[in-house]
Design a protein around this motif. Sequence first.
Motif, PDB file in Angstrom:
ATOM      1  N   ARG A   1       0.863  -1.181   0.000  1.00 34.30           N
ATOM      2  CA  ARG A   1       0.000   0.000   0.000  1.00 34.30           C
ATOM      3  C   ARG A   1       0.899   1.230   0.000  1.00 34.30           C
ATOM      4  N   LEU A   2       0.720   2.100  -0.979  1.00 37.63           N
ATOM      5  CA  LEU A   2       1.628   3.219  -1.176  1.00 37.63           C
ATOM      6  C   LEU A   2       1.313   4.366  -0.222  1.00 37.63           C
ATOM      7  N   ASP A   3       2.371   4.903   0.419  1.00 42.23           N
ATOM      8  CA  ASP A   3       2.258   6.146   1.178  1.00 42.23           C
ATOM      9  C   ASP A   3       3.273   7.135   0.600  1.00 42.23           C
ATOM     10  N   MET A   4       3.382   8.323   1.180  1.00 40.22           N
ATOM     11  CA  MET A   4       4.285   9.324   0.617  1.00 40.22           C
ATOM     12  C   MET A   4       5.738   8.905   0.714  1.00 40.22           C
ATOM     13  N   SER A   5       6.082   8.184   1.765  1.00 40.16           N
ATOM     14  CA  SER A   5       7.451   7.692   1.881  1.00 40.16           C
ATOM     15  C   SER A   5       7.774   6.733   0.737  1.00 40.16           C
ATOM     16  N   GLY A   6       6.832   5.840   0.462  1.00 40.19           N
ATOM     17  CA  GLY A   6       7.036   4.902  -0.646  1.00 40.19           C
ATOM     18  C   GLY A   6       7.067   5.607  -1.984  1.00 40.19           C
ATOM     19  N   LEU A   7       6.210   6.608  -2.155  1.00 39.57           N
ATOM     20  CA  LEU A   7       6.196   7.363  -3.400  1.00 39.57           C
ATOM     21  C   LEU A   7       7.511   8.111  -3.589  1.00 39.57           C
ATOM     22  N   SER A   8       8.058   8.652  -2.508  1.00 35.98           N
ATOM     23  CA  SER A   8       9.346   9.341  -2.587  1.00 35.98           C
ATOM     24  C   SER A   8      10.470   8.383  -2.953  1.00 35.98           C
TER      25      SER A   8
END
Length: 359
Positions: free
Chosen positions: A19-26
Amino acid sequence: MSVKTSQNSFLTTTSTPPRLDMSGLSAILFGHAAFEYLNAACELGLFELLHDTGELTKPEIAAKLGLEERAGDILMLGCTALGLTVKTAEKYTNAAPITALIDDGDWQRFKDTVAFEQYIVYDGQRELTESLRRNTNVGLARFPGTGRNLYHRLGEDSRLEGVFYRYMRSWSELANQCLVEALDLTNASQLLDCGGGDAVNAIALASANPHVRITIFEMPHAAEIAKRRIAERNLSDRVLVTTGDMFEDAFPAGNDVILFAHQFVIWTLEENTTLLRKAYEALPPGGRVVIFNSMSNDSGDGPLVAALDSVYFATLPEEGGMIYSWSQHEQCLADAGFRNVQRHAWSGWTPHGVIIATK
């Protein structure tokens, strides 16, 4: 279905997309920078240094690697933020997966894969968008040489050819125990390895099955590499090499098993079916065909390594190819006339698998 589980649970792939969060997106946004930290640490010898010494401070690491203070700060900031190294008080150690790869004897294989990404793959992958728009390997134009595909161009550059075949050998060795365990050759006498590369899989099968004779069918420049490897293992009496183009030339006769290892990720499904039909015609009744390569899930949502590896096949080697799903390979086998299809999954961190079918 047979399943081999990695001894290290943290190396095991999962079929559930994160599940993508902003940390993963970064992390995705700066993904190239993350890889360059990994590559630099491999080339500088950071992980071997920490493995051999146990733990070191940042000044000690910089001194032993021959780096200035600022360079050591950058390296250890990146490696620690990415989780490649672990900082406790003022000392650094390797992350658990790095330690496991070294302890299990797989570290050089992993480093060969890193070098492949750095020197063969990365520049061409910049053309993924255009490759998708045009449905062809636009990234090949960024690779030096004049050959019609990546494999012909590699023959024009001995340094890059070495990087490529070290990677292919290592990528196979990370999981070809799956092939050895899944493929029962008790009643076989002759196996044809189509596109057998530097003989890594032929050698593994020959070592496990001393009664079987194996013929590798390869392009001339790759055939010479295979011959040297076979001679080094004293297997020249049982593992032979013949040259040819698997699409243009007839398959060598007299084989009761035909192996396609890491081939069916390169070509289109239609081309894979063409090769399977050639195999069907070349085999006797009851003969078997074997597909050994990375596989994606039938559900189309992973595993992640299969998805990421598909970028290479979309942009570089040939006009078609990706990490196809199990069911796509099985449909090609059915279209070619094969039956009694069996899956053998390998549940380590690489998404390898074996499919065997009968004429």
